[in-house]
Design a protein around this motif. Structure first.
Motif, PDB file in Angstrom:
ATOM      1  N   ILE A 150       0.835  -1.203   0.000  1.00 11.47           N
ATOM      2  CA  ILE A 150       0.000   0.000   0.000  1.00 11.47           C
ATOM      3  C   ILE A 150       0.871   1.256   0.000  1.00 11.47           C
ATOM      4  O   ILE A 150       0.603   2.216  -0.728  1.00 11.47           O
ATOM      5  N   SER A 151       1.925   1.238   0.787  1.00 12.86           N
ATOM      6  CA  SER A 151       2.809   2.404   0.862  1.00 12.86           C
ATOM      7  C   SER A 151       3.522   2.637  -0.461  1.00 12.86           C
ATOM      8  O   SER A 151       3.706   3.791  -0.884  1.00 12.86           O
ATOM      9  N   ARG A 152       3.926   1.586  -1.143  1.00 18.33           N
ATOM     10  CA  ARG A 152       4.564   1.750  -2.450  1.00 18.33           C
ATOM     11  C   ARG A 152       3.573   2.279  -3.469  1.00 18.33           C
ATOM     12  O   ARG A 152       3.914   3.094  -4.329  1.00 18.33           O
ATOM     13  N   GLY A 155       3.260   6.059  -3.747  1.00 14.25           N
ATOM     14  CA  GLY A 155       4.277   6.807  -4.482  1.00 14.25           C
ATOM     15  C   GLY A 155       4.914   7.939  -3.703  1.00 14.25           C
ATOM     16  O   GLY A 155       5.074   9.042  -4.229  1.00 14.25           O
ATOM     17  N   GLY A 156       5.256   7.692  -2.446  1.00 13.42           N
ATOM     18  CA  GLY A 156       5.901   8.718  -1.636  1.00 13.42           C
ATOM     19  C   GLY A 156       4.947   9.521  -0.781  1.00 13.42           C
ATOM     20  O   GLY A 156       5.389  10.275   0.092  1.00 13.42           O
ATOM     21  N   ALA A 180       2.495  -2.636  10.480  1.00 15.65           N
ATOM     22  CA  ALA A 180       2.210  -1.698   9.390  1.00 15.65           C
ATOM     23  C   ALA A 180       3.260  -0.598   9.338  1.00 15.65           C
ATOM     24  O   ALA A 180       3.663  -0.156   8.258  1.00 15.65           O
ATOM     25  N   TYR A 181       3.714  -0.156  10.490  1.00 16.31           N
ATOM     26  CA  TYR A 181       4.753   0.877  10.537  1.00 16.31           C
ATOM     27  C   TYR A 181       6.074   0.334  10.002  1.00 16.31           C
ATOM     28  O   TYR A 181       6.767   1.005   9.227  1.00 16.31           O
ATOM     29  N   ILE A 182       6.406  -0.881  10.381  1.00 21.62           N
ATOM     30  CA  ILE A 182       7.622  -1.523   9.858  1.00 21.62           C
ATOM     31  C   ILE A 182       7.546  -1.629   8.337  1.00 21.62           C
ATOM     32  O   ILE A 182       8.525  -1.397   7.624  1.00 21.62           O
ATOM     33  N   GLY A 183       6.348  -1.970   7.829  1.00 22.24           N
ATOM     34  CA  GLY A 183       6.182  -2.180   6.398  1.00 22.24           C
ATOM     35  C   GLY A 183       6.210  -0.916   5.568  1.00 22.24           C
ATOM     36  O   GLY A 183       6.482  -0.980   4.373  1.00 22.24           O
ATOM     37  N   GLY A 184       5.917   0.238   6.173  1.00 15.81           N
ATOM     38  CA  GLY A 184       5.979   1.458   5.379  1.00 15.81           C
ATOM     39  C   GLY A 184       5.038   2.557   5.772  1.00 15.81           C
ATOM     40  O   GLY A 184       5.162   3.691   5.284  1.00 15.81           O
ATOM     41  N   CYS A 185       4.050   2.295   6.636  1.00 13.78           N
ATOM     42  CA  CYS A 185       3.141   3.360   7.045  1.00 13.78           C
ATOM     43  C   CYS A 185       3.897   4.437   7.815  1.00 13.78           C
ATOM     44  O   CYS A 185       4.882   4.167   8.503  1.00 13.78           O
ATOM     45  N   ALA A 186       3.391   5.659   7.729  1.00 16.14           N
ATOM     46  CA  ALA A 186       4.041   6.787   8.389  1.00 16.14           C
ATOM     47  C   ALA A 186       3.571   6.963   9.826  1.00 16.14           C
ATOM     48  O   ALA A 186       4.203   7.682  10.606  1.00 16.14           O
ATOM     49  N   GLY A 187       2.471   6.324  10.184  1.00 13.81           N
ATOM     50  CA  GLY A 187       1.944   6.462  11.527  1.00 13.81           C
ATOM     51  C   GLY A 187       0.662   5.676  11.684  1.00 13.81           C
ATOM     52  O   GLY A 187       0.267   4.910  10.797  1.00 13.81           O
ATOM     53  N   THR A 188      -0.011   5.867  12.813  1.00 13.07           N
ATOM     54  CA  THR A 188      -1.205   5.097  13.133  1.00 13.07           C
ATOM     55  C   THR A 188      -2.191   5.953  13.894  1.00 13.07           C
ATOM     56  O   THR A 188      -1.812   6.964  14.517  1.00 13.07           O
ATOM     57  N   ALA A 189      -3.459   5.561  13.863  1.00 10.96           N
ATOM     58  CA  ALA A 189      -4.467   6.198  14.695  1.00 10.96           C
ATOM     59  C   ALA A 189      -4.575   5.520  16.053  1.00 10.96           C
ATOM     60  O   ALA A 189      -5.330   5.971  16.917  1.00 10.96           O
ATOM     61  N   ASN A 190      -3.829   4.455  16.278  1.00 10.73           N
ATOM     62  CA  ASN A 190      -3.926   3.634  17.479  1.00 10.73           C
ATOM     63  C   ASN A 190      -3.066   4.230  18.595  1.00 10.73           C
ATOM     64  O   ASN A 190      -1.838   4.176  18.555  1.00 10.73           O
ATOM     65  N   THR A 191      -3.707   4.765  19.616  1.00 10.23           N
ATOM     66  CA  THR A 191      -3.015   5.538  20.642  1.00 10.23           C
ATOM     67  C   THR A 191      -2.056   4.695  21.480  1.00 10.23           C
ATOM     68  O   THR A 191      -0.936   5.129  21.789  1.00 10.23           O
ATOM     69  N   ILE A 192      -2.451   3.493  21.849  1.00  7.65           N
ATOM     70  CA  ILE A 192      -1.592   2.658  22.695  1.00  7.65           C
ATOM     71  C   ILE A 192      -0.306   2.288  21.974  1.00  7.65           C
ATOM     72  O   ILE A 192       0.758   2.137  22.589  1.00  7.65           O
ATOM     73  N   ALA A 313      -5.648  12.404  -8.992  1.00  4.13           N
ATOM     74  CA  ALA A 313      -6.213  12.872  -7.727  1.00  4.13           C
ATOM     75  C   ALA A 313      -5.215  13.753  -6.988  1.00  4.13           C
ATOM     76  O   ALA A 313      -4.012  13.480  -6.974  1.00  4.13           O
ATOM     77  N   LYS A 314      -5.688  14.803  -6.383  1.00  2.36           N
ATOM     78  CA  LYS A 314      -4.833  15.741  -5.648  1.00  2.36           C
ATOM     79  C   LYS A 314      -4.842  15.382  -4.160  1.00  2.36           C
ATOM     80  O   LYS A 314      -5.285  16.137  -3.301  1.00  2.36           O
ATOM     81  N   ILE A 315      -4.349  14.196  -3.875  1.00  3.13           N
ATOM     82  CA  ILE A 315      -4.345  13.675  -2.507  1.00  3.13           C
ATOM     83  C   ILE A 315      -2.905  13.615  -2.009  1.00  3.13           C
ATOM     84  O   ILE A 315      -2.029  13.092  -2.688  1.00  3.13           O
ATOM     85  N   ASP A 316      -2.694  14.152  -0.813  1.00  4.23           N
ATOM     86  CA  ASP A 316      -1.342  14.207  -0.247  1.00  4.23           C
ATOM     87  C   ASP A 316      -1.044  13.052   0.703  1.00  4.23           C
ATOM     88  O   ASP A 316       0.121  12.712   0.917  1.00  4.23           O
TER      89      ASP A 316
END
Length: 486
Positions: A150-152, A155-156, A180-192, A313-316
């Motif tokens: 998904i992260s690839r 495209g950055g 998911a963070y190890i795989g490439g996500c920049a962060g999470t909504a999961n507080t714990i 799409a103009k999605i950041d």
């Protein structure tokens, strides 16, 4: 911190298939408790027909192995079944993990057929840990692999993990976010996860916030007054283009700018993301908010994200939930755990499992995995599974060949070789210091960069080469021929 606060004293020793205990009791009754066995964990196919998977879950496996013990409650349960001997119960009462363990590092690309975890030790112990080895590595490797796809596809652009409420359990939500963070996500909504793993957390508002006020404008105003420096507004509760974005622009001008801040962004959670993001971008730019980011969420995966980008799409950034945290398209990582050798007076005796299904025939022996890299490009050329004490001399050419179609051969030159399996436990004592999750994430990025683009295709990726050394292939071939004669 790299583990959950509440996991330190969590005893998961009973999280095992029942046959692991019946076999353990049987080994003891046959006086085999000191028999040394070798087990390999490996997997047979890559989820989503991808070109590679990502290794994850080692840190939690280490915590499990360090805390192996059996309580009086556990012993009473086994006694109540009336099938376990007192010798077995005493063994569990005094249990101490004494195995050697080798593993591939978290964040490393892995491929079918090669051992990713090896356990060597008394057969009772090496057998008992099967379930936890598999479920720990299988789950996080699955999510890390999906996250990387998904992260690839993005495209950055940043991808945030949003899937906690759709995960299969609270531990799946927590450890899935870690993977998911190890795989490439920049962060999470999961507080714990933010607290326990120092992973960046994000979150703004839900539609219920907007609905809680008399109007959308009032909801935006109230939020901006509390968070003027991090103002991110959800604009699709009623009508994205006619109400949501105009109201957001009004609030940015009246509540955010006067306080000396710039708005951070808007989030669109429904509708035609490509069309809405393009129109939103025009409206924001015309209002002087060219730096205001647009996030999209709701039902996304690598294919939808790729299509959105291809459609201009103009999605950041993207928030991805259920299709990531559950690996919805293929929610199984098929790792298996198989006996590959026994020791007899210090001599390693290779063992093989044979099947009518060629893909289920195991590779015997105590092994190591080498990855061969081109010296000029540093791209990975192939993996070679060898005997544990073999050394690949990268000062001269090395021939690899297909384990089944042995006439397919290639001479590798101008390369360097790296061992992938590293020792984690030595006679039950941890000898590997787990890196911080940021180091693991950097390791992932570096190693993905070392793969050829052809291996990273979503459809029909190039099949990465995993070969056996000649010595290992010869042992396997010999055992197969011996079994065929019987």
């Amino acid at each position: 911190m790299n583990k959950l606060d509440w996991s330190d004293n969590k005893n998961l020793s009973m999280l095992a298939d029942f046959y692991e205990f019946t076999m353990a009791n049987g080994y003891l009754e046959n006086n085999m408790e000191e028999k040394i066995a070798y087990f390999d964990m490996f997997f047979r196919s890559i989820p989503d027909d991808g070109g590679y998977a990502i290794m994850a879950g080692l840190d939690q496996l280490i915590e499990y192995l360090k805390n192996l013990r059996f309580s009086d409650k556990d012993l009473e349960y086994f006694r109540s079944r009336n099938i376990f001997s007192e010798k077995f119960l005493n063994y569990l009462r005094n249990f101490k993990f004494t195995c050697d363990v080798w593993s591939i590092k978290e964040g490393t690309p892995i491929f079918p057929g090669e051992p990713i975890v090896i356990v060597r030790g008394p057969i009772v112990q090496a057998q008992l840990v099967e379930t936890m080895v598999l479920l720990t590595i299988n789950h996080q490797s699955l999510i890390a692999t999906k996250s990387n796809r998904i992260s690839r596809a993005a495209g950055g652009r940043s991808v945030m993990e949003f899937g906690s409420r759709r995960a299969h359990s609270y531990e799946s939500a927590i450890l899935g976010a870690r993977a998911a963070y190890i795989g490439g996500c920049a962060g999470t909504a999961n507080t714990i996860v933010g607290r326990d793993f120092n992973i960046p957390t994000v979150g703004t508002m839900a539609h219920s916030w907007v609905q809680s006020f008399d109007s959308e404008l009032q909801a935006f105003q109230a939020y901006a007054r509390v968070y003027p420096d991090t103002c991110y507004l959800l604009v699709d509760t009623y009508d994205t283009l006619k109400e949501g974005i105009p109201n957001a622009i009004k609030v940015f001008n009246e509540e955010v700018l006067p306080r000396g801040f710039r708005p951070k962004g808007i989030r669109i959670d429904s509708g035609d993301m490509a069309y809405l993001s393009k129109e939103a971008r025009k409206m924001l730019d015309e209002a002087g908010f060219e730096d205001c980011a647009i996030m999209a969420s709701s039902g996304l995966d690598e294919y939808i994200i790729r299509d959105l980008i291809n459609q201009g799409a103009k999605i950041d950034s993207f928030g991805v939930g259920e299709r990531l945290i559950t690996a919805m398209s293929e929610p199984i990582f098929g790792g298996v755990y198989k006996l590959t050798a026994l020791e007899d007076d210090g001599e390693i005796i290779p063992k093989i499992k044979i099947s009518e299904n060629v893909g289920k025939i195991t590779t015997p022996g105590f092994k190591q995995v080498y990855r061969l890299f081109n010296r000029n490009t540093h791209k990975a050329i192939a993996d070679v599974v060898t005997l544990h004490d073999e050394v690949i001399d990268d000062s001269k050419a090395y021939e690899i060949f297909h384990p089944l179609f042995t006439w397919k051969r290639k001479l590798i030159e101008n390369f360097y070789a790296e061992k992938l399996l590293i020792r984690i436990f030595d006679k039950g004592e941890q000898v590997y210091e787990t890196p911080h999750i940021e180091e693991i994430k950097k390791h992932t990025d570096k190693n993905i960069e070392n793969l050829w683009q052809e291996v990273k295709r979503f459809e029909n990726p190039h099949e990465y080469v995993v070969d056996l050394s000649l010595k290992l292939w010869t042992i396997k071939d010999k055992l197969l021929k011996e079994k065929a004669k019987k």
